[in-house]
Design an enzyme around this catalytic site. Structure first.
Site, PDB file in Angstrom:
ATOM      1  N   THR A   1     -14.062   9.432  10.717  1.00 60.24           N
ATOM      2  CA  THR A   1     -13.930  10.844  11.107  1.00 60.24           C
ATOM      3  C   THR A   1     -14.166  11.028  12.610  1.00 60.24           C
ATOM      4  OG1 THR A   1     -16.227  11.329  10.542  1.00 60.24           O
ATOM      5  CG2 THR A   1     -14.608  11.740   8.829  1.00 60.24           C
TER       6      THR A   1
ATOM      7  N   ASN B   1     -24.577  24.549   9.463  1.00 57.13           N
ATOM      8  CA  ASN B   1     -23.224  24.911   9.924  1.00 57.13           C
ATOM      9  C   ASN B   1     -23.083  24.886  11.445  1.00 57.13           C
ATOM     10  OD1 ASN B   1     -23.562  26.126   7.054  1.00 57.13           O
ATOM     11  ND2 ASN B   1     -21.356  25.990   7.413  1.00 57.13           N
TER      12      ASN B   1
ATOM     13  N   ASP C   1     -19.391  25.310  -3.289  1.00 57.92           N
ATOM     14  CA  ASP C   1     -19.694  26.189  -2.146  1.00 57.92           C
ATOM     15  C   ASP C   1     -21.004  26.948  -2.405  1.00 57.92           C
ATOM     16  OD1 ASP C   1     -18.458  26.665   0.336  1.00 57.92           O
ATOM     17  OD2 ASP C   1     -17.747  28.635  -0.276  1.00 57.92           O
TER      18      ASP C   1
ATOM     19  N   ASP D   1     -19.745   3.574  15.480  1.00 59.78           N
ATOM     20  CA  ASP D   1     -18.888   4.527  14.760  1.00 59.78           C
ATOM     21  C   ASP D   1     -17.743   3.767  14.087  1.00 59.78           C
ATOM     22  OD1 ASP D   1     -18.535   7.907  15.372  1.00 59.78           O
ATOM     23  OD2 ASP D   1     -17.055   6.828  14.176  1.00 59.78           O
TER      24      ASP D   1
ATOM     25  N   SER E   1     -29.015  18.199   5.932  1.00 61.55           N
ATOM     26  CA  SER E   1     -28.076  19.320   5.778  1.00 61.55           C
ATOM     27  C   SER E   1     -28.685  20.485   5.019  1.00 61.55           C
ATOM     28  CB  SER E   1     -26.843  18.837   5.018  1.00 61.55           C
ATOM     29  OG  SER E   1     -26.059  19.935   4.626  1.00 61.55           O
TER      30      SER E   1
ATOM     31  N   TYR F   1     -22.145  15.645  -1.711  1.00 61.64           N
ATOM     32  CA  TYR F   1     -22.575  15.611  -0.304  1.00 61.64           C
ATOM     33  C   TYR F   1     -24.027  16.069  -0.168  1.00 61.64           C
ATOM     34  CZ  TYR F   1     -22.979  16.955   4.595  1.00 61.64           C
ATOM     35  OH  TYR F   1     -23.419  17.087   5.889  1.00 61.64           O
TER      36      TYR F   1
ATOM     37  N   VAL G   1     -15.415  25.615   9.460  1.00 58.87           N
ATOM     38  CA  VAL G   1     -14.618  26.841   9.415  1.00 58.87           C
ATOM     39  C   VAL G   1     -14.360  27.453  10.798  1.00 58.87           C
ATOM     40  CG1 VAL G   1     -16.606  28.369   8.924  1.00 58.87           C
ATOM     41  CG2 VAL G   1     -14.319  28.987   8.131  1.00 58.87           C
TER      42      VAL G   1
HETATM   43  C1  UD1 Z   1     -21.763  22.595   4.440  1.00 59.23           C
HETATM   44  C2  UD1 Z   1     -23.244  22.719   4.738  1.00 59.23           C
HETATM   45  C3  UD1 Z   1     -23.535  22.238   6.143  1.00 59.23           C
HETATM   46  C4  UD1 Z   1     -22.955  20.850   6.312  1.00 59.23           C
HETATM   47  C5  UD1 Z   1     -21.463  20.934   6.116  1.00 59.23           C
HETATM   48  C6  UD1 Z   1     -20.802  19.584   6.299  1.00 59.23           C
HETATM   49  C7  UD1 Z   1     -24.004  24.599   3.397  1.00 59.23           C
HETATM   50  C8  UD1 Z   1     -24.585  25.943   3.379  1.00 59.23           C
HETATM   51  N1  UD1 Z   1     -23.703  24.088   4.575  1.00 59.23           N
HETATM   52  O1  UD1 Z   1     -21.096  23.496   5.171  1.00 59.23           O
HETATM   53  O2  UD1 Z   1     -24.926  22.195   6.358  1.00 59.23           O
HETATM   54  O3  UD1 Z   1     -23.281  20.313   7.534  1.00 59.23           O
HETATM   55  O4  UD1 Z   1     -21.236  21.329   4.785  1.00 59.23           O
HETATM   56  O5  UD1 Z   1     -19.497  19.794   6.687  1.00 59.23           O
HETATM   57  O6  UD1 Z   1     -23.854  23.966   2.370  1.00 59.23           O
HETATM   58  N2  UD1 Z   1     -14.160  28.255   4.585  1.00 59.23           N
HETATM   59  C9  UD1 Z   1     -13.109  29.151   4.607  1.00 59.23           C
HETATM   60  N3  UD1 Z   1     -11.946  28.767   5.208  1.00 59.23           N
HETATM   61  C10 UD1 Z   1     -11.778  27.533   5.772  1.00 59.23           C
HETATM   62  C11 UD1 Z   1     -12.858  26.628   5.757  1.00 59.23           C
HETATM   63  C12 UD1 Z   1     -14.046  27.018   5.148  1.00 59.23           C
HETATM   64  O7  UD1 Z   1     -13.227  30.265   4.075  1.00 59.23           O
HETATM   65  O8  UD1 Z   1     -10.682  27.258   6.292  1.00 59.23           O
HETATM   66  C13 UD1 Z   1     -15.438  28.684   3.982  1.00 59.23           C
HETATM   67  C14 UD1 Z   1     -16.064  27.705   3.019  1.00 59.23           C
HETATM   68  O9  UD1 Z   1     -15.607  27.929   1.702  1.00 59.23           O
HETATM   69  C15 UD1 Z   1     -17.549  28.031   3.202  1.00 59.23           C
HETATM   70  C16 UD1 Z   1     -17.648  28.441   4.671  1.00 59.23           C
HETATM   71  O10 UD1 Z   1     -16.331  28.803   5.065  1.00 59.23           O
HETATM   72  O11 UD1 Z   1     -17.933  29.104   2.394  1.00 59.23           O
HETATM   73  C17 UD1 Z   1     -18.115  27.340   5.590  1.00 59.23           C
HETATM   74  O12 UD1 Z   1     -17.386  26.157   5.278  1.00 59.23           O
HETATM   75  P1  UD1 Z   1     -17.528  24.812   6.112  1.00 59.23           P
HETATM   76  O13 UD1 Z   1     -17.392  25.115   7.542  1.00 59.23           O
HETATM   77  O14 UD1 Z   1     -16.649  23.804   5.477  1.00 59.23           O
HETATM   78  O15 UD1 Z   1     -19.037  24.410   5.888  1.00 59.23           O
HETATM   79  P2  UD1 Z   1     -20.008  24.449   4.579  1.00 59.23           P
HETATM   80  O16 UD1 Z   1     -19.309  23.852   3.410  1.00 59.23           O
HETATM   81  O17 UD1 Z   1     -20.667  25.768   4.456  1.00 59.23           O
END
Ligand code: UD1
Length: 318
Positions: A36, A171, A272, A32, A118, A142, A186
């Protein structure tokens, strides 16, 4: 007993893999860069052979792969928005390092390499659930980098006979997911905010959906992929198979925690995906996989972890 290399093993998913492998009696080496990942994610499993370094450095990749039976390549900069902001750094971690690990695994005679793919590979394909035979449609650097990784694996299987499997994660959430970066998953962000009754941000209208997958399911899927006959050369979804909107997620977590604050809506994020839900039939048939922890149970366990782990709370306030 076998020797496993977990790249990115000081990260969230990697540390869960390392823990389960040790529990099963295997030797575990972790590589590692700690970009991160966190050394403290391995504090509870001191038997791990920890090597700090950058897999984009070919010599380091060769050194850590040498002598391993299996390689679980989890190391990455795992963020859509971070890749939009800095595609070069993200490509180095997600593509250059993957190629180095593949070459090293080929030359060291590794039995099988399993790669963290992913769900972002699917992009906004209209059909749900998303199955592996659908064309990929990456919307962010990504997502593209993860697709390139998968294609490199398949090419190494065809060209050199190295056994490889790509597992597409959807996710993933659970204990030890770092809530402190602007790119954090999230659920970790919502959990730490709501436990302090602070509003969390929702990007866009909150109608986007995700197939949130508790980490124990991914660990089970990946370890099955190391052994399953017929898995080599394949790309396989590992997920729960459901989907929930961000608005529903927020409401559910607010209820569990007993918070009273409403979300703080912000502009949608670039790159997104709107909806994400996995077909898990291929994982069932090739890996004998079934989700072992439901979304609801996983969410309860995760919130409980953030509630009771002082390190997570401190980090969230940092
Ligand atoms: C994406 C990939 C996932 C990957 C990850 C890497 C998709 C469908 N999924 O996840 O397979 O492993 O990246 O990290 O592409 N959000 C909020 N508030 C926050 C944070 C996020 O509303 O504070 C929203 C984001 O805009 C998104 C959702 O929550 O719509 C999930 O976000 P996040 O947890 O960052 O993952 P993804 O980008 O979906």
């Amino acid at each position: 007993m076998s020797t496993y290399l977990v790249t990115g093993g000081a990260g969230f998913i990697g540390s869960h893999l390392a823990e389960e492998l040790l529990r099963r009696g295997h030797n575990v080496r972790v590589a590692d860069s700690l970009i991160t990942g966190k050394r403290s994610n391995l504090d509870h499993i001191p038997a791990v052979d920890f090597r700090e370094g950058d897999l984009a450095n070919e010599a380091f990749a060769r050194e850590v792969v040498e002598g391993c039976d299996y390689v679980l390549h989890q190391a990455a900069i795992p963020s859509v928005p971070r890749s939009v902001k800095d595609p070069i750094a993200s490509n180095r971690a997600n593509v250059d390092a993957t190629l180095n690990v593949l070459v090293a695994a080929r030359d060291a005679g590794v039995k099988r390499l399993v790669f963290a793919g992913s769900s972002s590979a699917y992009g906004n394909t209209p059909t749900l659930p998303k199955s592996e035979d659908m064309p990929s449609n990456p919307l962010s650097p990504y997502a593209l980098q993860k697709v390139i990784g998968e294609q490199y694996l398949q090419m190494f299987t065809r060209l050199y006979g190295l056994e490889t499997v790509s597992i597409r994660y959807f996710n993933v959430f659970g204990p030890r997911q770092d809530p402190t970066s602007p790119y954090s998953g999230v659920i970790s962000v919502f959990a730490t905010a709501l436990l302090e009754n602070r509003p969390a941000k929702i990007y866009g209208d909150g109608g986007q959906t995700r197939d949130f997958t508790y980490v124990a399911n991914v660990v089970d899927g990946v370890l099955r992929a190391c052994e399953a006959p017929g898995a080599s050369g394949e790309v396989i979804n590992v997920a729960t198979g459901g989907r929930i909107s961000l608005n529903e997620l927020y409401a559910e977590m607010k209820k569990i925690v007993g918070a009273t604050v409403d979300p703080d809506y912000q502009d949608g994020r670039q790159g997104d995906v709107r909806d994400s839900q996995a077909a898990i039939d291929k994982a069932k048939s090739i890996l004998g996989y079934q989700p072992i922890v439901s979304f609801e149970d996983g969410l309860e366990r995760t919130i409980e972890w953030y509630r009771t782990t002082p390190a997570a709370a401190t980090a969230a306030n940092a």
